[in-house]
Design a protein around this motif. Structure first.
Motif, PDB file in Angstrom:
ATOM      1  N   GLU A  55       0.700  -0.869  -0.502  1.00 26.31           N
ATOM      2  CA  GLU A  55      -0.074  -0.016   0.122  1.00 26.31           C
ATOM      3  C   GLU A  55       1.338   1.173  -0.435  1.00 26.31           C
ATOM      4  O   GLU A  55       1.564   1.384   0.882  1.00 26.31           O
ATOM      5  CB  GLU A  55      -1.349   0.214   1.399  1.00 26.31           C
ATOM      6  CG  GLU A  55      -1.967   1.406   1.123  1.00 26.31           C
ATOM      7  CD  GLU A  55      -3.107   1.422   2.433  1.00 26.31           C
ATOM      8  OE1 GLU A  55      -3.116   1.849   3.626  1.00 26.31           O
ATOM      9  OE2 GLU A  55      -3.704  -0.103   2.777  1.00 26.31           O
ATOM     10  N   GLU A  57       0.836   5.703  -1.723  1.00 25.54           N
ATOM     11  CA  GLU A  57      -0.381   6.772  -1.162  1.00 25.54           C
ATOM     12  C   GLU A  57       0.009   7.100  -2.428  1.00 25.54           C
ATOM     13  O   GLU A  57       1.142   7.279  -3.398  1.00 25.54           O
ATOM     14  CB  GLU A  57       0.436   8.241  -0.419  1.00 25.54           C
ATOM     15  CG  GLU A  57      -0.614   7.639   1.066  1.00 25.54           C
ATOM     16  CD  GLU A  57      -0.349   8.825   1.846  1.00 25.54           C
ATOM     17  OE1 GLU A  57      -0.337   9.704   1.382  1.00 25.54           O
ATOM     18  OE2 GLU A  57      -0.735   7.844   3.305  1.00 25.54           O
ATOM     19  N   THR A  58      -0.783   7.872  -2.973  1.00 28.31           N
ATOM     20  CA  THR A  58      -1.043   8.728  -4.333  1.00 28.31           C
ATOM     21  C   THR A  58      -0.692  10.146  -4.191  1.00 28.31           C
ATOM     22  O   THR A  58      -0.006  10.364  -2.991  1.00 28.31           O
ATOM     23  CB  THR A  58      -2.736   8.748  -5.513  1.00 28.31           C
ATOM     24  OG1 THR A  58      -3.246   9.846  -4.943  1.00 28.31           O
ATOM     25  CG2 THR A  58      -2.876   7.471  -5.792  1.00 28.31           C
ATOM     26  N   GLU A  62      -4.044   9.823  -1.530  1.00 30.07           N
ATOM     27  CA  GLU A  62      -4.671   8.765  -1.112  1.00 30.07           C
ATOM     28  C   GLU A  62      -4.102   6.914  -0.817  1.00 30.07           C
ATOM     29  O   GLU A  62      -3.765   7.148  -2.001  1.00 30.07           O
ATOM     30  CB  GLU A  62      -5.563   8.295  -2.636  1.00 30.07           C
ATOM     31  CG  GLU A  62      -6.713   9.813  -2.011  1.00 30.07           C
ATOM     32  CD  GLU A  62      -7.504  10.582  -1.254  1.00 30.07           C
ATOM     33  OE1 GLU A  62      -8.649   9.337  -0.995  1.00 30.07           O
ATOM     34  OE2 GLU A  62      -8.180  11.183  -1.342  1.00 30.07           O
ATOM     35  N   LEU A  64      -3.504   3.559  -1.488  1.00 32.94           N
ATOM     36  CA  LEU A  64      -3.509   3.044  -2.906  1.00 32.94           C
ATOM     37  C   LEU A  64      -3.215   1.204  -2.613  1.00 32.94           C
ATOM     38  O   LEU A  64      -1.467   1.130  -2.050  1.00 32.94           O
ATOM     39  CB  LEU A  64      -3.544   3.069  -4.349  1.00 32.94           C
ATOM     40  CG  LEU A  64      -4.161   2.901  -5.578  1.00 32.94           C
ATOM     41  CD1 LEU A  64      -5.150   3.036  -5.099  1.00 32.94           C
ATOM     42  CD2 LEU A  64      -3.753   3.522  -6.813  1.00 32.94           C
ATOM     43  N   LYS A  65      -3.366  -0.217  -2.837  1.00 30.23           N
ATOM     44  CA  LYS A  65      -3.071  -1.137  -2.643  1.00 30.23           C
ATOM     45  C   LYS A  65      -3.004  -1.961  -3.805  1.00 30.23           C
ATOM     46  O   LYS A  65      -4.162  -2.132  -4.592  1.00 30.23           O
ATOM     47  CB  LYS A  65      -3.753  -2.085  -2.039  1.00 30.23           C
ATOM     48  CG  LYS A  65      -3.594  -1.412  -0.678  1.00 30.23           C
ATOM     49  CD  LYS A  65      -4.432  -2.287   0.620  1.00 30.23           C
ATOM     50  CE  LYS A  65      -5.323  -3.070   0.769  1.00 30.23           C
ATOM     51  NZ  LYS A  65      -5.832  -3.755   1.946  1.00 30.23           N
ATOM     52  N   ASP A  68      -5.864  -4.005  -4.959  1.00 30.85           N
ATOM     53  CA  ASP A  68      -7.321  -3.265  -5.269  1.00 30.85           C
ATOM     54  C   ASP A  68      -7.247  -3.954  -6.591  1.00 30.85           C
ATOM     55  O   ASP A  68      -8.498  -3.333  -7.254  1.00 30.85           O
ATOM     56  CB  ASP A  68      -6.939  -1.776  -4.821  1.00 30.85           C
ATOM     57  CG  ASP A  68      -6.700  -1.003  -3.304  1.00 30.85           C
ATOM     58  OD1 ASP A  68      -7.734  -1.759  -2.537  1.00 30.85           O
ATOM     59  OD2 ASP A  68      -6.776  -0.317  -3.273  1.00 30.85           O
ATOM     60  N   THR A 106      -4.775  -2.310 -15.659  1.00 35.98           N
ATOM     61  CA  THR A 106      -4.243  -0.984 -15.684  1.00 35.98           C
ATOM     62  C   THR A 106      -2.800  -0.838 -15.288  1.00 35.98           C
ATOM     63  O   THR A 106      -2.495  -1.954 -15.770  1.00 35.98           O
ATOM     64  CB  THR A 106      -4.817  -0.994 -14.110  1.00 35.98           C
ATOM     65  OG1 THR A 106      -5.143   0.879 -14.096  1.00 35.98           O
ATOM     66  CG2 THR A 106      -4.535  -1.509 -12.855  1.00 35.98           C
ATOM     67  N   LEU A 108      -0.091   0.563 -13.471  1.00 39.43           N
ATOM     68  CA  LEU A 108       0.228   0.829 -11.644  1.00 39.43           C
ATOM     69  C   LEU A 108       1.941   1.322 -11.562  1.00 39.43           C
ATOM     70  O   LEU A 108       2.595   1.086 -11.884  1.00 39.43           O
ATOM     71  CB  LEU A 108       0.088   0.045 -10.908  1.00 39.43           C
ATOM     72  CG  LEU A 108       0.425   1.152  -9.293  1.00 39.43           C
ATOM     73  CD1 LEU A 108      -0.665   2.006  -9.168  1.00 39.43           C
ATOM     74  CD2 LEU A 108      -0.268  -0.558  -8.211  1.00 39.43           C
ATOM     75  N   PRO A 135      -2.745   5.000 -12.426  1.00 40.14           N
ATOM     76  CA  PRO A 135      -2.219   5.563 -10.535  1.00 40.14           C
ATOM     77  C   PRO A 135      -0.998   5.249 -10.665  1.00 40.14           C
ATOM     78  O   PRO A 135      -0.685   4.619 -10.879  1.00 40.14           O
ATOM     79  CB  PRO A 135      -2.639   4.185 -10.424  1.00 40.14           C
ATOM     80  CG  PRO A 135      -4.147   3.979 -11.437  1.00 40.14           C
ATOM     81  CD  PRO A 135      -3.738   4.025 -12.873  1.00 40.14           C
ATOM     82  N   VAL A 137       1.857   6.068  -7.401  1.00 38.15           N
ATOM     83  CA  VAL A 137       1.873   5.888  -5.799  1.00 38.15           C
ATOM     84  C   VAL A 137       3.811   6.388  -6.195  1.00 38.15           C
ATOM     85  O   VAL A 137       4.271   6.112  -6.646  1.00 38.15           O
ATOM     86  CB  VAL A 137       1.488   4.495  -5.347  1.00 38.15           C
ATOM     87  CG1 VAL A 137       0.172   4.716  -5.423  1.00 38.15           C
ATOM     88  CG2 VAL A 137       1.929   3.646  -6.074  1.00 38.15           C
TER      89      VAL A 137
END
Length: 186
Positions: A55, A57-58, A62, A64-65, A68, A106, A108, A135, A137
């Motif tokens: 996990e 953070e963005t 926020e 994000l894992k 998810d 997606t 990441l 996304p 992070v």
């Protein structure tokens, strides 16, 4: 008298055996209890391993894992703003994401923030220079870069819909590479 004692012993034994069998059954006595055998899944970075969850953070703070995104194919990309091959692949990643984001795929992107020469360069890189919409992070402690062995960047893992590693690529990815790798997994 001896027959009665033997009969009592036999009845007691049958009763104990019956009680033992009842203990193996559920409350209704209709189903055997059996310990559920859980197949151990190896968490790791090799093909077929369950990708280690994390996990971060963005840019907006926020959480994000990775998990998810279960149910989607994931291109997990570890990068830094100063890295020429990382910069070279970003337009391809953005194009691929825009075309396939509604197809259960997606990207990441994990910024290796501890490797950044200028941590303030990440936001303009993402939003202004490359206009990334997938996304992103921040690995501010360097734990995920270490966990995912991103010793040379960019490092990318292709993860299937169940969270298992299917491919690892060190170096920049082209649109065609992403297309081929994603099409070959479930």
């Amino acid at each position: 008298m001896k027959k009665q004692k033997n009969l009592i012993v036999i009845l007691l034994l049958v009763g104990l055996i019956g009680w033992g069998l009842m203990d193996l059954r559920g409350e209704s006595g209709n189903e055997l209890n059996s310990e559920t055998t859980v197949v151990d899944v190896e968490v790791g970075l090799n093909q077929g391993n369950l990708a280690p969850d994390f996990e971060l953070e963005t840019l907006e703070g926020e959480p994000l894992k990775l998990s998810d995104f279960r149910g989607e194919k994931v291109i997990l990309n570890l990068w830094a703003t100063w890295c020429p091959p990382c910069r070279a692949e970003m337009p391809h990643m953005q194009d691929y994401y825009e075309k396939h984001k509604n197809d259960g795929v997606t990207i990441l992107a994990v910024n290796l923030t501890t490797q950044e020469r200028n941590k303030d360069a990440v936001r303009p890189f993402v939003y202004e220079e490359f206009q990334l919409t997938f996304p992103v992070v921040l690995d501010v402690d360097g734990d995920i870069g270490a966990m995912y062995q991103a010793y040379s960047i960019p490092t990318t893992y292709v993860i299937d819909t169940e969270g298992f590693v299917q491919n690892k690529v060190i170096g920049p990815m082209s649109y065609e590479m992403m297309e081929t790798m994603i099409n070959n997994i479930n």
